[in-house]
Design an enzyme around this catalytic site. Structure first.
Site, mmCIF file in Angstrom:
data_model
loop_
_atom_site.group_PDB
_atom_site.id
_atom_site.type_symbol
_atom_site.label_atom_id
_atom_site.label_comp_id
_atom_site.label_asym_id
_atom_site.label_seq_id
_atom_site.Cartn_x
_atom_site.Cartn_y
_atom_site.Cartn_z
ATOM 1 N N LYS A 14 -43.377 -3.864 69.319
ATOM 2 C CA LYS A 14 -44.359 -3.222 68.425
ATOM 3 C C LYS A 14 -44.320 -3.864 67.025
ATOM 4 O O LYS A 14 -45.357 -4.248 66.495
ATOM 5 C CB LYS A 14 -44.075 -1.707 68.294
ATOM 6 C CG LYS A 14 -44.088 -0.964 69.630
ATOM 7 C CD LYS A 14 -43.911 0.532 69.431
ATOM 8 C CE LYS A 14 -42.574 0.932 68.818
ATOM 9 N NZ LYS A 14 -41.413 0.815 69.728
ATOM 10 N N ARG A 134 -29.172 -3.820 61.552
ATOM 11 C CA ARG A 134 -29.592 -2.441 61.857
ATOM 12 C C ARG A 134 -28.521 -1.749 62.683
ATOM 13 O O ARG A 134 -28.182 -2.191 63.783
ATOM 14 C CB ARG A 134 -30.923 -2.455 62.624
ATOM 15 C CG ARG A 134 -32.120 -2.465 61.705
ATOM 16 C CD ARG A 134 -33.413 -2.518 62.453
ATOM 17 N NE ARG A 134 -33.633 -1.397 63.362
ATOM 18 C CZ ARG A 134 -34.762 -1.173 63.998
ATOM 19 N NH1 ARG A 134 -35.790 -1.981 63.824
ATOM 20 N NH2 ARG A 134 -34.883 -0.152 64.807
ATOM 21 N N ARG A 146 -31.678 5.626 72.644
ATOM 22 C CA ARG A 146 -33.057 5.529 72.128
ATOM 23 C C ARG A 146 -34.054 5.450 73.277
ATOM 24 O O ARG A 146 -35.151 6.013 73.201
ATOM 25 C CB ARG A 146 -33.181 4.293 71.227
ATOM 26 C CG ARG A 146 -32.489 4.506 69.895
ATOM 27 C CD ARG A 146 -32.208 3.209 69.174
ATOM 28 N NE ARG A 146 -33.395 2.450 68.846
ATOM 29 C CZ ARG A 146 -33.370 1.190 68.444
ATOM 30 N NH1 ARG A 146 -32.220 0.551 68.327
ATOM 31 N NH2 ARG A 146 -34.486 0.566 68.159
HETATM 32 P P1 B4P Z 1 -39.664 -5.043 68.417
HETATM 33 O O1 B4P Z 1 -39.923 -4.803 69.837
HETATM 34 O O2 B4P Z 1 -40.757 -5.607 67.603
HETATM 35 O O3 B4P Z 1 -39.105 -3.683 67.836
HETATM 36 P P2 B4P Z 1 -39.843 -2.283 67.847
HETATM 37 O O4 B4P Z 1 -40.422 -1.932 69.168
HETATM 38 O O5 B4P Z 1 -40.795 -2.282 66.681
HETATM 39 O O6 B4P Z 1 -38.618 -1.419 67.437
HETATM 40 P P3 B4P Z 1 -38.110 0.046 67.504
HETATM 41 O O7 B4P Z 1 -38.961 0.946 68.302
HETATM 42 O O8 B4P Z 1 -36.706 -0.119 67.911
HETATM 43 O O9 B4P Z 1 -38.014 0.489 65.985
HETATM 44 P P4 B4P Z 1 -38.640 1.541 65.016
HETATM 45 O O10 B4P Z 1 -38.450 0.918 63.695
HETATM 46 O O11 B4P Z 1 -40.019 1.959 65.380
HETATM 47 O O12 B4P Z 1 -38.446 -6.014 68.331
HETATM 48 C C1 B4P Z 1 -37.324 -5.924 69.170
HETATM 49 C C2 B4P Z 1 -36.744 -7.299 69.400
HETATM 50 O O13 B4P Z 1 -37.434 -7.907 70.482
HETATM 51 C C3 B4P Z 1 -36.853 -8.250 68.226
HETATM 52 O O14 B4P Z 1 -35.653 -8.931 68.063
HETATM 53 C C4 B4P Z 1 -37.954 -9.221 68.627
HETATM 54 O O15 B4P Z 1 -37.786 -10.497 68.082
HETATM 55 C C5 B4P Z 1 -37.814 -9.225 70.147
HETATM 56 N N1 B4P Z 1 -39.078 -9.519 70.836
HETATM 57 C C6 B4P Z 1 -40.302 -9.028 70.526
HETATM 58 N N2 B4P Z 1 -41.231 -9.509 71.381
HETATM 59 C C7 B4P Z 1 -40.549 -10.315 72.275
HETATM 60 C C8 B4P Z 1 -40.969 -11.097 73.397
HETATM 61 N N3 B4P Z 1 -42.245 -11.166 73.793
HETATM 62 N N4 B4P Z 1 -40.007 -11.773 74.082
HETATM 63 C C9 B4P Z 1 -38.712 -11.718 73.690
HETATM 64 N N5 B4P Z 1 -38.269 -11.000 72.622
HETATM 65 C C10 B4P Z 1 -39.188 -10.313 71.917
HETATM 66 O O16 B4P Z 1 -37.718 2.871 65.164
HETATM 67 C C11 B4P Z 1 -36.359 2.939 64.788
HETATM 68 C C12 B4P Z 1 -35.879 4.402 64.717
HETATM 69 O O17 B4P Z 1 -36.585 5.101 63.645
HETATM 70 C C13 B4P Z 1 -36.141 5.288 65.940
HETATM 71 O O18 B4P Z 1 -35.133 5.154 66.913
HETATM 72 C C14 B4P Z 1 -36.152 6.711 65.299
HETATM 73 O O19 B4P Z 1 -34.850 7.201 65.070
HETATM 74 C C15 B4P Z 1 -36.817 6.481 63.960
HETATM 75 N N6 B4P Z 1 -38.276 6.712 63.992
HETATM 76 C C16 B4P Z 1 -39.224 5.763 63.787
HETATM 77 N N7 B4P Z 1 -40.465 6.305 63.901
HETATM 78 C C17 B4P Z 1 -40.285 7.617 64.204
HETATM 79 C C18 B4P Z 1 -41.184 8.692 64.481
HETATM 80 N N8 B4P Z 1 -42.514 8.511 64.477
HETATM 81 N N9 B4P Z 1 -40.673 9.923 64.781
HETATM 82 C C19 B4P Z 1 -39.344 10.119 64.778
HETATM 83 N N10 B4P Z 1 -38.423 9.140 64.540
HETATM 84 C C20 B4P Z 1 -38.884 7.889 64.254
#
Ligand code: B4P
Length: 193
Positions: A14, A134, A146
């Protein structure tokens, strides 16, 4: 105004894809994860409370994240559209978002749901944990917690939007470019309506 939800489990890409999409379509990027981490870095009261919850891999209370999103919407009155990344994560957050957007005479255009297998998610997050600093990425136990939290509380958000025919599934495995191109083609179908 065209508003998008980029949906998917933790590690589904995302944040990665949002950065590209907001540039391509001149949208305002609203990531509740980024907003929370900014509160943590500034050591605000909200940030300190959120950090303990995030470090356990749990979701921060709905009222907190909805409040952050409401302020962000108010602070961007001239936006062409918003890209919601990591929000909504519960049905209550989805209902609150619909109301906030209705007050601004707009709505969600599409929910793009990234699909990635569980072991790939764990691998990506632990890999990011090697460099991201992180604390929620550096233990397999927390990463799996998670994902469990996602299945318990967040996957139903897709069902909520399915009733309005707004959900499109996108294969989230493959190169970042391939996935970006699938996302863009779905967005463009809707922009040309
Ligand atoms: P991403 O995949 O981009 O990470 P994300 O989904 O945005 O992260 P996440 O859901 O963990 O975090 P958030 O900040 O929303 O990246 C992951 C990795 O994968 C990276 O290293 C990237 O380089 C790699 N990658 C991406 N695409 C790839 C591909 N095609 N091939 C290979 N590798 C790839 O949330 C963090 C915390 O915040 C939650 O756990 C919660 O506690 C809190 N939170 C956030 N929003 C909330 C809400 N609305 N309500 C309640 N709590 C919330």
């Amino acid at each position: 105004m065209f508003n998008i939800i980029l949906f998917g489990p933790p590690g589904s890409g995302k944040g990665t894809q949002s950065a590209r999409l907001v540039e391509q379509y001149s949208l305002i990027h609203l990531s509740t994860g980024d907003l929370l981490r900014s509160e943590i870095n500034r050591q605000t009261k909200l940030g300190l409370e959120a950090k303990a919850i995030m470090d356990r891999g749990e979701l921060v209370p709905d009222g907190v994240v909805v409040g952050m999103i409401a302020s962000a919407l108010d602070n961007n009155p001239n936006a062409k559209g918003f890209l919601f990344d990591g929000f909504p994560r519960t049905v209550a957050q989805s209902e609150a978002l619909d109301q906030l957007l209705e007050q601004k005479k707009t709505a969600i255009g599409v929910v793009l749901a990234l699909e990635v297998g569980e072991e790939e998610l764990v691998k990506r997050l632990l890999n990011r944990g090697l460099t991201s600093g992180r604390s929620d990425d550096n233990s397999e136990e927390v990463v799996r917690a998670r994902i469990i939290e996602y299945h318990k509380k967040t996957s139903v958000v897709a069902d909520y939007y399915k009733q309005f025919n707004k959900v499109v599934k996108i294969k989230g495995e493959g190169s970042v470019e391939e996935i970006f191109s699938s996302l863009c083609s779905e967005i463009e179908k809707r922009l040309s309506y």
